[in-house]
Design a protein around this motif. Sequence first.
Motif, PDB file in Angstrom:
ATOM      1  N   MET A  27       0.800  -1.219   0.000  1.00  0.00           N
ATOM      2  CA  MET A  27       0.000   0.000   0.000  1.00  0.00           C
ATOM      3  C   MET A  27       0.838   1.277   0.000  1.00  0.00           C
ATOM      4  N   GLU A  28       2.052   1.239   0.527  1.00  0.00           N
ATOM      5  CA  GLU A  28       2.971   2.375   0.595  1.00  0.00           C
ATOM      6  C   GLU A  28       2.328   3.664   1.137  1.00  0.00           C
ATOM      7  N   PRO A  29       1.694   3.611   2.312  1.00  0.00           N
ATOM      8  CA  PRO A  29       1.124   4.846   2.869  1.00  0.00           C
ATOM      9  C   PRO A  29       2.245   5.763   3.372  1.00  0.00           C
ATOM     10  N   TYR A  30       1.882   7.044   3.648  1.00  0.00           N
ATOM     11  CA  TYR A  30       2.885   7.944   4.202  1.00  0.00           C
ATOM     12  C   TYR A  30       3.380   7.364   5.523  1.00  0.00           C
ATOM     13  N   GLY A  31       4.670   7.446   5.735  1.00  0.00           N
ATOM     14  CA  GLY A  31       5.260   6.919   6.966  1.00  0.00           C
ATOM     15  C   GLY A  31       5.441   5.419   6.953  1.00  0.00           C
ATOM     16  N   ALA A  32       5.273   4.789   5.794  1.00  0.00           N
ATOM     17  CA  ALA A  32       5.365   3.326   5.704  1.00  0.00           C
ATOM     18  C   ALA A  32       6.730   2.818   6.151  1.00  0.00           C
ATOM     19  N   VAL A  33       7.776   3.538   5.811  1.00  0.00           N
ATOM     20  CA  VAL A  33       9.131   3.092   6.175  1.00  0.00           C
ATOM     21  C   VAL A  33       9.277   3.028   7.692  1.00  0.00           C
ATOM     22  N   LEU A  34       8.763   4.035   8.375  1.00  0.00           N
ATOM     23  CA  LEU A  34       8.848   4.044   9.840  1.00  0.00           C
ATOM     24  C   LEU A  34       8.086   2.870  10.443  1.00  0.00           C
ATOM     25  N   LYS A  35       6.874   2.659   9.996  1.00  0.00           N
ATOM     26  CA  LYS A  35       6.068   1.557  10.514  1.00  0.00           C
ATOM     27  C   LYS A  35       6.693   0.219  10.164  1.00  0.00           C
ATOM     28  N   THR A  67      11.990  -5.700 -15.376  1.00  0.00           N
ATOM     29  CA  THR A  67      13.187  -5.436 -16.177  1.00  0.00           C
ATOM     30  C   THR A  67      13.824  -4.140 -15.668  1.00  0.00           C
ATOM     31  N   PRO A  68      15.094  -3.912 -15.966  1.00  0.00           N
ATOM     32  CA  PRO A  68      15.739  -2.669 -15.542  1.00  0.00           C
ATOM     33  C   PRO A  68      15.034  -1.423 -16.082  1.00  0.00           C
ATOM     34  N   THR A  69      14.625  -1.470 -17.332  1.00  0.00           N
ATOM     35  CA  THR A  69      13.944  -0.329 -17.942  1.00  0.00           C
ATOM     36  C   THR A  69      12.608  -0.070 -17.253  1.00  0.00           C
ATOM     37  N   GLU A  70      11.872  -1.122 -16.989  1.00  0.00           N
ATOM     38  CA  GLU A  70      10.572  -0.996 -16.320  1.00  0.00           C
ATOM     39  C   GLU A  70      10.756  -0.473 -14.892  1.00  0.00           C
ATOM     40  N   LEU A  71      11.782  -0.918 -14.214  1.00  0.00           N
ATOM     41  CA  LEU A  71      12.073  -0.439 -12.860  1.00  0.00           C
ATOM     42  C   LEU A  71      12.307   1.065 -12.866  1.00  0.00           C
ATOM     43  N   ARG A  72      13.112   1.515 -13.803  1.00  0.00           N
ATOM     44  CA  ARG A  72      13.409   2.949 -13.919  1.00  0.00           C
ATOM     45  C   ARG A  72      12.132   3.737 -14.226  1.00  0.00           C
ATOM     46  N   LYS A  73      11.313   3.184 -15.103  1.00  0.00           N
ATOM     47  CA  LYS A  73      10.048   3.833 -15.476  1.00  0.00           C
ATOM     48  C   LYS A  73       9.119   3.920 -14.257  1.00  0.00           C
ATOM     49  N   GLN A  74       8.995   2.838 -13.499  1.00  0.00           N
ATOM     50  CA  GLN A  74       8.137   2.821 -12.305  1.00  0.00           C
ATOM     51  C   GLN A  74       8.626   3.830 -11.270  1.00  0.00           C
ATOM     52  N   ALA A  75       9.929   3.908 -11.095  1.00  0.00           N
ATOM     53  CA  ALA A  75      10.492   4.858 -10.127  1.00  0.00           C
ATOM     54  C   ALA A  75      10.189   6.292 -10.550  1.00  0.00           C
ATOM     55  N   ALA A  76      10.304   6.567 -11.843  1.00  0.00           N
ATOM     56  CA  ALA A  76      10.011   7.915 -12.346  1.00  0.00           C
ATOM     57  C   ALA A  76       8.537   8.250 -12.144  1.00  0.00           C
ATOM     58  N   GLU A  77       7.660   7.283 -12.375  1.00  0.00           N
ATOM     59  CA  GLU A  77       6.220   7.508 -12.173  1.00  0.00           C
ATOM     60  C   GLU A  77       5.906   7.765 -10.704  1.00  0.00           C
ATOM     61  N   ARG A  78       6.534   7.007  -9.807  1.00  0.00           N
ATOM     62  CA  ARG A  78       6.327   7.223  -8.358  1.00  0.00           C
ATOM     63  C   ARG A  78       6.815   8.597  -7.947  1.00  0.00           C
ATOM     64  N   GLU A  79       7.966   8.979  -8.498  1.00  0.00           N
ATOM     65  CA  GLU A  79       8.533  10.285  -8.179  1.00  0.00           C
ATOM     66  C   GLU A  79       7.606  11.409  -8.638  1.00  0.00           C
ATOM     67  N   GLN A  80       7.041  11.258  -9.821  1.00  0.00           N
ATOM     68  CA  GLN A  80       6.115  12.268 -10.338  1.00  0.00           C
ATOM     69  C   GLN A  80       4.849  12.304  -9.497  1.00  0.00           C
ATOM     70  N   ASP A 137      20.625  -0.030  -7.457  1.00  0.00           N
ATOM     71  CA  ASP A 137      20.805   1.323  -6.919  1.00  0.00           C
ATOM     72  C   ASP A 137      21.153   2.322  -8.019  1.00  0.00           C
ATOM     73  N   ASP A 138      22.055   1.925  -8.923  1.00  0.00           N
ATOM     74  CA  ASP A 138      22.461   2.827 -10.004  1.00  0.00           C
ATOM     75  C   ASP A 138      21.327   3.087 -10.997  1.00  0.00           C
ATOM     76  N   ILE A 139      20.516   2.083 -11.242  1.00  0.00           N
ATOM     77  CA  ILE A 139      19.380   2.273 -12.158  1.00  0.00           C
ATOM     78  C   ILE A 139      18.450   3.333 -11.588  1.00  0.00           C
ATOM     79  N   LEU A 140      18.242   3.298 -10.288  1.00  0.00           N
ATOM     80  CA  LEU A 140      17.333   4.256  -9.658  1.00  0.00           C
ATOM     81  C   LEU A 140      17.961   5.632  -9.417  1.00  0.00           C
ATOM     82  N   SER A 141      19.271   5.689  -9.276  1.00  0.00           N
ATOM     83  CA  SER A 141      19.894   6.955  -8.887  1.00  0.00           C
ATOM     84  C   SER A 141      20.652   7.664 -10.011  1.00  0.00           C
ATOM     85  N   THR A 142      20.762   7.017 -11.178  1.00  0.00           N
ATOM     86  CA  THR A 142      21.461   7.671 -12.292  1.00  0.00           C
ATOM     87  C   THR A 142      20.624   7.568 -13.561  1.00  0.00           C
ATOM     88  N   ASP A 143      21.030   8.325 -14.564  1.00  0.00           N
ATOM     89  CA  ASP A 143      20.403   8.239 -15.883  1.00  0.00           C
ATOM     90  C   ASP A 143      21.322   7.521 -16.867  1.00  0.00           C
TER      91      ASP A 143
END
Length: 177
Positions: A25-33, A160-173, A125-131
């Motif tokens: 579900m990834e609610p706010y504060g999920a990492v803490l809980k 896939t690596p490409t899909e992971l990067r795409k999902q991360a970008a969508e979450r960020e947006q 980590d690099d897929i998520l933190s670099t272009d």
Amino acid sequence: MTPVRQTKVDLLKETLKKMQMLVDMEPYGAVLKFNSLLFEVLFQLYHNFSSMVFRENTAVRTKNLEKLKYVLEYTNENYKRPIPLAEISEVAMFDPKYFCRFFKNFMGITFLEYQNKVRLSKIYDDILSTDDKITDILERHGFTNYKLFRKMFNEHFHTTPTELRKQAAEREQGDVE
């Protein structure tokens, strides 16, 4: 299984289900809980499922864990290149054949599987933190066979690596909006 033990198992299962719901579900504060539930799981495991270990075994186990610590550190420092079995078994001060059994016994996976997991983790980590291009990231972290990498990445992360990067970008947006 005794009723008390079954209750302890059920309690552990319930805590793990709560952790899975947070991940889904990834609610706010999920990492803490999630972290608080992780500590709860550790407490439950220690309190409800631990057993006493004889002192003679503890000394040997401590010595072996110390050797394993050096192996893991060495692997993390040198994961980008192939590490021959003779080389890594020398780090642990074991015969290569015994090292394979020792590592699998303590880690639950082979040394090569561990080295590849380290590489995959760094690549993730690099897929998520670099272009950077995926192929450049692979080469940086010691993978030379793209087909093998893609298969292992998909098995490990279920994408896939490409899909992971795409999902991360969508979450960020989604977080920005």
